[in-house]
Design an enzyme around this catalytic site. Sequence first.
Site, PDB file in Angstrom:
ATOM      1  N   ALA A   1       0.861  -1.172   0.000  1.00 40.15           N
ATOM      2  CA  ALA A   1       0.000   0.000   0.000  1.00 40.15           C
ATOM      3  C   ALA A   1       0.899   1.223   0.000  1.00 40.15           C
ATOM      4  O   ALA A   1       2.082   1.129   0.334  1.00 40.15           O
ATOM      5  CB  ALA A   1      -0.862  -0.021   1.252  1.00 40.15           C
TER       6      ALA A   1
ATOM      7  N   GLY B   1       0.367  -5.158   0.499  1.00 43.27           N
ATOM      8  CA  GLY B   1      -0.783  -5.127  -0.417  1.00 43.27           C
ATOM      9  C   GLY B   1      -0.455  -5.677  -1.787  1.00 43.27           C
ATOM     10  O   GLY B   1      -1.320  -6.256  -2.463  1.00 43.27           O
TER      11      GLY B   1
ATOM     12  N   GLU C   1      -0.794  -9.266  -1.486  1.00 38.45           N
ATOM     13  CA  GLU C   1      -2.225  -9.572  -1.315  1.00 38.45           C
ATOM     14  C   GLU C   1      -2.951  -9.520  -2.665  1.00 38.45           C
ATOM     15  O   GLU C   1      -3.842 -10.330  -2.928  1.00 38.45           O
ATOM     16  CB  GLU C   1      -2.839  -8.604  -0.299  1.00 38.45           C
ATOM     17  CG  GLU C   1      -2.358  -8.862   1.132  1.00 38.45           C
ATOM     18  CD  GLU C   1      -2.782  -7.774   2.097  1.00 38.45           C
ATOM     19  OE1 GLU C   1      -3.445  -8.109   3.094  1.00 38.45           O
ATOM     20  OE2 GLU C   1      -2.470  -6.593   1.832  1.00 38.45           O
TER      21      GLU C   1
ATOM     22  N   GLU D   1       3.865  -6.007   7.091  1.00 40.10           N
ATOM     23  CA  GLU D   1       3.097  -4.931   7.725  1.00 40.10           C
ATOM     24  C   GLU D   1       3.452  -4.741   9.199  1.00 40.10           C
ATOM     25  O   GLU D   1       3.414  -3.629   9.706  1.00 40.10           O
ATOM     26  CB  GLU D   1       1.589  -5.219   7.595  1.00 40.10           C
ATOM     27  CG  GLU D   1       1.003  -4.961   6.209  1.00 40.10           C
ATOM     28  CD  GLU D   1       1.190  -6.125   5.253  1.00 40.10           C
ATOM     29  OE1 GLU D   1       0.596  -6.073   4.156  1.00 40.10           O
ATOM     30  OE2 GLU D   1       1.953  -7.052   5.557  1.00 40.10           O
TER      31      GLU D   1
HETATM   32  N1  T1G Z   1       4.717   3.200  -0.121  1.00 38.54           N
HETATM   33  C1  T1G Z   1       5.242   4.379  -0.528  1.00 38.54           C
HETATM   34  N2  T1G Z   1       6.585   4.595  -0.800  1.00 38.54           N
HETATM   35  C2  T1G Z   1       7.378   3.547  -0.636  1.00 38.54           C
HETATM   36  C3  T1G Z   1       6.900   2.269  -0.206  1.00 38.54           C
HETATM   37  C4  T1G Z   1       5.499   2.123   0.035  1.00 38.54           C
HETATM   38  N3  T1G Z   1       4.961   0.954   0.415  1.00 38.54           N
HETATM   39  N4  T1G Z   1       7.962   1.435  -0.140  1.00 38.54           N
HETATM   40  C5  T1G Z   1       9.048   2.153  -0.516  1.00 38.54           C
HETATM   41  N5  T1G Z   1       8.715   3.402  -0.805  1.00 38.54           N
HETATM   42  C6  T1G Z   1       9.609   4.478  -1.267  1.00 38.54           C
HETATM   43  C7  T1G Z   1      10.627   4.885  -0.199  1.00 38.54           C
HETATM   44  O1  T1G Z   1      10.108   5.820   0.686  1.00 38.54           O
HETATM   45  C8  T1G Z   1      11.736   5.467  -1.084  1.00 38.54           C
HETATM   46  O2  T1G Z   1      11.330   6.742  -1.453  1.00 38.54           O
HETATM   47  C9  T1G Z   1      11.703   4.583  -2.321  1.00 38.54           C
HETATM   48  O3  T1G Z   1      10.406   3.963  -2.320  1.00 38.54           O
HETATM   49  C10 T1G Z   1      12.732   3.501  -2.315  1.00 38.54           C
HETATM   50  O4  T1G Z   1      12.641   2.788  -1.100  1.00 38.54           O
HETATM   51  C11 T1G Z   1      -3.093  -3.286   3.140  1.00 38.54           C
HETATM   52  C12 T1G Z   1      -1.390  -1.670   4.476  1.00 38.54           C
HETATM   53  C13 T1G Z   1      10.356  -1.965  -1.274  1.00 38.54           C
HETATM   54  C14 T1G Z   1      12.052  -3.353  -0.131  1.00 38.54           C
HETATM   55  O5  T1G Z   1       6.205  -2.412   4.106  1.00 38.54           O
HETATM   56  O6  T1G Z   1      10.517  -2.445   2.449  1.00 38.54           O
HETATM   57  O7  T1G Z   1       0.723  -2.944   2.202  1.00 38.54           O
HETATM   58  O8  T1G Z   1      13.127   8.001  -0.385  1.00 38.54           O
HETATM   59  O9  T1G Z   1      14.912   3.390  -0.242  1.00 38.54           O
HETATM   60  O10 T1G Z   1      16.123  -0.211  -0.120  1.00 38.54           O
HETATM   61  O11 T1G Z   1      -1.738  -4.995   3.775  1.00 38.54           O
HETATM   62  O12 T1G Z   1      11.292   0.226   0.440  1.00 38.54           O
HETATM   63  O13 T1G Z   1      13.283   7.470  -2.804  1.00 38.54           O
HETATM   64  O14 T1G Z   1      11.558   9.095  -1.957  1.00 38.54           O
HETATM   65  O15 T1G Z   1      13.518   1.583   0.856  1.00 38.54           O
HETATM   66  O16 T1G Z   1      15.469  -0.748  -2.486  1.00 38.54           O
HETATM   67  C15 T1G Z   1       3.775  -2.950   3.058  1.00 38.54           C
HETATM   68  C16 T1G Z   1       8.090  -1.080   2.436  1.00 38.54           C
HETATM   69  C17 T1G Z   1       3.069  -1.655   3.177  1.00 38.54           C
HETATM   70  C18 T1G Z   1       7.356  -2.301   2.035  1.00 38.54           C
HETATM   71  C19 T1G Z   1      12.720  -1.271  -1.402  1.00 38.54           C
HETATM   72  N6  T1G Z   1       5.001  -2.776   2.301  1.00 38.54           N
HETATM   73  N7  T1G Z   1       9.207  -0.818   1.555  1.00 38.54           N
HETATM   74  O17 T1G Z   1      13.851  -1.106  -0.604  1.00 38.54           O
HETATM   75  O18 T1G Z   1      14.538   1.239  -1.429  1.00 38.54           O
HETATM   76  S1  T1G Z   1       1.671  -1.805   4.244  1.00 38.54           S
HETATM   77  C20 T1G Z   1       6.136  -2.499   2.915  1.00 38.54           C
HETATM   78  C21 T1G Z   1      10.354  -1.521   1.668  1.00 38.54           C
HETATM   79  C22 T1G Z   1       0.516  -2.635   3.314  1.00 38.54           C
HETATM   80  C23 T1G Z   1      -1.686  -3.757   3.187  1.00 38.54           C
HETATM   81  C24 T1G Z   1      -0.785  -2.922   4.019  1.00 38.54           C
HETATM   82  C25 T1G Z   1      11.481  -1.090   0.782  1.00 38.54           C
HETATM   83  C26 T1G Z   1      11.605  -1.934  -0.514  1.00 38.54           C
HETATM   84  P1  T1G Z   1      12.370   7.877  -1.655  1.00 38.54           P
HETATM   85  P2  T1G Z   1      13.959   2.266  -0.371  1.00 38.54           P
HETATM   86  P3  T1G Z   1      15.105  -0.232  -1.177  1.00 38.54           P
END
Ligand code: T1G
Length: 682
Positions: free
Chosen positions: A63, A102, A105, A125
């Site tokens: 998400a 998401g 999912e 999450e």
């Molecule tokens: N949403 C928005 N921006 C995101 C993002 C996300 N989910 N994930 C990463 N970014 C942005 C981050 O801020 C950065 O931005 C750029 O992408 C690169 O990230 C309903 C509610 C994917 C493994 O928890 O673990 O889904 O600084 O520097 O080291 O169930 O980012 O360049 O402007 O970290 O290569 C679940 C979180 C959400 C994944 C990449 N997903 N992200 O790692 O690059 S909750 C997560 C990560 C959800 C549903 C629920 C990592 C990555 P900027 P980065 P990276």
Amino acid sequence: MTAPVIFSVNNDIGIISIDYPPVNALSQSVRQGLIDGVIKFENDDSIKAIIIRCKKRTFIAGADIKEFANAPLEPHLPDVVNRIEACTKPVIASLFGTSLGGGFEVALACHYRVALETTKVGLPEVNLGLIPGAGGTQRLPRMVGVKKAMEMITSGVHYSVNNFSSTDLFDCIFSSDENLDESTLRFVEELVTTGKITLSKVGEKTIVNDIDNWKQTLSLINKKSRGKEAPNIAARILQKSLGLNIAEGMALERREFLKLKESEQSAALRFAFGAERLASKTEFTATPLEVKNVGIIGGGTMGSGIATVFLSSGFNVKLVEQNEEALATGRERIEGNFESNVKRGRISQDQANSYLASLTTSIDYQSLSESDLVIEVVFENMEVKKTIFRQLDQVCKPECILATNTSYLDIDEIASVVTDPSRVIGMHFFSPANIMKLLEVVQAKKSSEQALLTAMAVAKKLKKISVMVGVCFGFAGNRMYTRYGREVQQMLLEGAKVAQIDDALTGWGMAMGQLAVSDMSGLDIGYHARSSVSAPKYDRGYFKPAELMFKLGRYGRKTSKGYYQYDENGKASNDPLVDQLISEKAEELGFIQKEFSDDEISQRAILALISEGLQLLKDGIVKRASDIDVIWLHGYGFPRHKGGPMFQAKQMGKNKLELQFEKLRQLESVEIWPEVDLSLVL
Ligand code: T1G
């Protein structure tokens, strides 16, 4: 701006392509695009199947975290995934990169999942203080069993798709040299032309209960969660869902998800996620230099740890020591680090051998003439460091960056002996260097943007989280740690007991008690570091208990006696003599002793951190309050679900902070609790 979701057709296959940098997160427009695409192709008679694919960096990584601060907009993700599953035409998810939260999912709601072998999947999450909120707690256990789902959801770890070969989770795994789009199309076309394609709905499967002892499983997760709520809530939902159909299970999941989304823990964990990514951003525009060859001066525990990190990240390392014997010891330490990494299964023996092949050693400084970066990692003595930098100034090429790993000495003074001080910076690693993620990149008065940005780019390659800080005694982290330690010392003098203080701090969430950490790092080290600057005259109790321990030769673990006593197996136990000695010292210094509550102890310790953090911002040593939080989360075991000291300040708010600080100023003095500008953090 181009639409984040576009539709195309290849023969009788509809393709929904997401292109929403940086990680194709499920923003409102992406969710809407998915629904529109499914409905469009469902109503198009020429279409036999639908592929969901992503462009650029990765399949959907979750998400859109940036949207969490606002009220959720329609279409809500649970409705999107249910609409995909309900589609009357087969939908295929084509995965690569990191398909997380998401994003995974969405894939689970598809009727088929194909992926490149390098793909990682997960429901992380809980790392954001949340639980999967779009069917993850319902569809994943239906595909991999509740035991594996429990492990994946409560750990928040990313898993290689190769972990699921014994399940039906993936219908086809393509080798990494294949073109994913072509392979996916070929896979779908074959199913369509052979008429084998079906509408297999994960949601219609039943959950197999492969957990024998739920009581034990739940208590283990509770123990591992160390105060985090989300893993426990996820575990209980998985248990309750055993008797529910997917609609009932998703309703339960959604209720708990929305509750957690409003929780302070999730706010703290989401803040930490953002703060970490912000920390590496600067207003500088210079181009970082390329670094391949790295020189490390000093093969002690820290030097060999840093060399190990560089070798493990693909750099060539030249280790320099003052004599052959020290050099051999340094090499042995590095080889020992790799041996234990192999033993722990972190790397293979082949990898260890290839890393070690990039290590060379010498006692001749001339051998550093080709280095792009040299890091001095010798004991904390200004004259010794200046001598080394004079030598480096002679032998290193003009563009070589000269860094010191000092934890507190004045880098401006070190730079003063170098012809071009703009190439001198601090790179302050934390011990153990191959474990701790934090790196303070220290900007001296004359450090160039290029030198600093090069160090931050190197940090990214080392998988370190780098934070830029200015020069002062102890830079940012250690300066705050000294203030935190001072407050603990003061509470000892005012009557709090050694064990009570550490229990209160760990009870609050700190990874370790401050006194146990002092015993581990050595009370003699702390004593000598503090002796290099004069103690504040207005603070008569300044580290007196620590001084007492030092004078009694109680250096901590290394002498089996410090604030605690340690048996032959290193097990710590209370030593009532210590509390008695400190109490006598306090009386001698005229301190009135009293009872402390655990809350009072943890609150005062955190307020000391906030107070010093605000001074760091006022002095310009740190640019952002959130950088201080990143330093404490990754350098000092501050509990992640509490966000960091400055995040805590924000949670407390102006009135409570002012009230607390004023009370402490009355109790002690304005010198110890200086007036603070709360606007720097609020
Ligand atoms: N949403 C928005 N921006 C995101 C993002 C996300 N989910 N994930 C990463 N970014 C942005 C981050 O801020 C950065 O931005 C750029 O992408 C690169 O990230 C309903 C509610 C994917 C493994 O928890 O673990 O889904 O600084 O520097 O080291 O169930 O980012 O360049 O402007 O970290 O290569 C679940 C979180 C959400 C994944 C990449 N997903 N992200 O790692 O690059 S909750 C997560 C990560 C959800 C549903 C629920 C990592 C990555 P900027 P980065 P990276």
